[in-house]
Design an enzyme around this catalytic site. Structure first.
Site, PDB file in Angstrom:
ATOM      1  N   TYR A 119      52.076  29.255  31.470  1.00  0.00           N
ATOM      2  CA  TYR A 119      51.652  29.619  33.733  1.00  0.00           C
ATOM      3  C   TYR A 119      50.876  29.249  33.759  1.00  0.00           C
ATOM      4  O   TYR A 119      49.836  29.022  35.164  1.00  0.00           O
ATOM      5  CB  TYR A 119      52.565  31.300  33.285  1.00  0.00           C
ATOM      6  CG  TYR A 119      51.500  31.726  34.658  1.00  0.00           C
ATOM      7  CD1 TYR A 119      52.395  31.313  35.502  1.00  0.00           C
ATOM      8  CD2 TYR A 119      50.993  32.720  34.407  1.00  0.00           C
ATOM      9  CE1 TYR A 119      52.600  31.911  36.868  1.00  0.00           C
ATOM     10  CE2 TYR A 119      50.450  33.066  36.059  1.00  0.00           C
ATOM     11  CZ  TYR A 119      51.322  32.745  37.098  1.00  0.00           C
ATOM     12  OH  TYR A 119      50.836  33.808  38.170  1.00  0.00           O
TER      13      TYR A 119
ATOM     14  N   PHE B  21      56.976  40.292  45.303  1.00  0.00           N
ATOM     15  CA  PHE B  21      56.336  41.639  45.505  1.00  0.00           C
ATOM     16  C   PHE B  21      55.459  41.329  46.266  1.00  0.00           C
ATOM     17  O   PHE B  21      54.915  42.032  47.224  1.00  0.00           O
ATOM     18  CB  PHE B  21      56.210  41.933  43.824  1.00  0.00           C
ATOM     19  CG  PHE B  21      54.967  42.693  43.607  1.00  0.00           C
ATOM     20  CD1 PHE B  21      55.445  44.613  44.365  1.00  0.00           C
ATOM     21  CD2 PHE B  21      54.238  42.819  42.802  1.00  0.00           C
ATOM     22  CE1 PHE B  21      54.526  45.019  43.915  1.00  0.00           C
ATOM     23  CE2 PHE B  21      52.862  43.977  43.396  1.00  0.00           C
ATOM     24  CZ  PHE B  21      53.279  45.473  43.241  1.00  0.00           C
TER      25      PHE B  21
END
Length: 302
Positions: free
Chosen positions: A130, A11
């Protein structure tokens, strides 16, 4: 200046590659093909061979890695986001690459703020595997930079919005496009965001600007807004109408707990402010697009 971009099919990466003319390469098992975005997600580990990948490269913008997802394990994040990144950076430093721009995450700082925005001096509080992998990569990259002299720039973006954005913004956009009613009239929270077009401009600036070396930047547009203002901006960008209903925040939080969506509700109605002042102070950088201008691309690029 020649910039090597990793994650060019993602993206943000697509927007960076569209932003300016960048010399890019595909690297797989030691093979090199010129003028295509790097796609190394599955190959980004300590065994990947990088011979010849850095020829004539001055700076790297490193976006490739595993995104936040419940489908990945702690070991997955360690293997790709930490070990793979550090191996990649070490090889780049050996090859004489001058600068490494690492796209981290605001999650390294934490999930929310109270009375004080996050700053580069804030105590770090990564909240999941993460975010922890991004912090561990940052720490390892700093060691590599200190040992080799390769300049390091760390960028921690706030929520990135734009056409075809994944995650929370994509969900919000779909919701706004399908319903004329949202429950945020009473929500006066404060959140910072950055559009993908502004982030792309910032990353290229970080790759080129002489003053960026060895700085950490919390990337936002310095336009703190409530979720009500933000969703109204989405609606305007899409060319649709939206009515905000006066639902108490406490009721939304209660509903979130009962439905097992407490984290999602907090991301909508909680605060997450950042101090991005060093973008102007160090780089003389201001966002080329306002939020309204960025949201207008939602309709134009559909």
């Amino acid at each position: 200046m020649n910039i090597l971009l990793t994650g060019g099919t993602g993206f943000v990466g697509r927007q960076v590659s569209n932003h300016c003319q960048i010399k890019m390469q595909v690297v797989r098992e030691g093979e090199k093909h010129q003028y295509h975005p790097v796609h190394i997600i599955k190959a980004l580990d300590k065994h990947t061979r990088w011979q010849g990948a850095f020829d004539d490269i001055d700076s790297i913008i490193h976006l490739a890695g595993l995104a936040h997802s419940h489908s990945f394990t702690d070991e997955d994040y360690q293997s790709v986001n930490v070990n793979g990144t550090l191996h990649f950076a070490s090889e780049a430093a050996k090859a004489g690459v001058s600068r490494f721009v690492f796209v981290s995450s605001i999650g390294v700082n934490g999930t929310s703020t109270t009375s004080t925005p996050f700053s580069i001096k804030s105590q770090l509080s990564p909240h999941n595997a993460y975010a922890k992998s991004k912090l561990n990569a940052e720490l390892g990259l700093k060691t590599i930079s200190e040992e080799t002299g390769m300049e390091l720039v760390i960028v921690r973006p706030t929520l990135v919005y734009g056409t075809n954005a994944p995650g929370n913004f994509g969900s919000l956009t779909r919701l706004v496009s399908k319903t004329p009613l949202l429950p945020f009239a009473l929500t006066k929270n404060r959140r910072d965001f950055i559009s993908v077009k502004n982030l792309a401009d910032l990353l290229v600036t970080c790759a080129k600007h002489p003053n960026a070396a060895n700085h950490t930047f919390l990337a936002s547009e310095s336009e703190t807004v409530s979720i009500s203002v933000f969703t109204n901006a989405i609606a305007k960008g899409l060319g649709t109408s939206l009515i905000q209903l006066p639902v108490p925040v406490s009721l939304m939080r209660l509903a979130g707990k009962m439905l097992g969506k407490a984290e999602m509700v907090d991301q909508l109605v909680g605060n997450l402010e950042v101090d991005s002042s060093n973008l102007k102070e160090v780089l003389d950088w201001t966002p080329p697009y306002t939020m309204e201008e960025s949201m207008a691309f939602l309709k134009q690029e559909k």
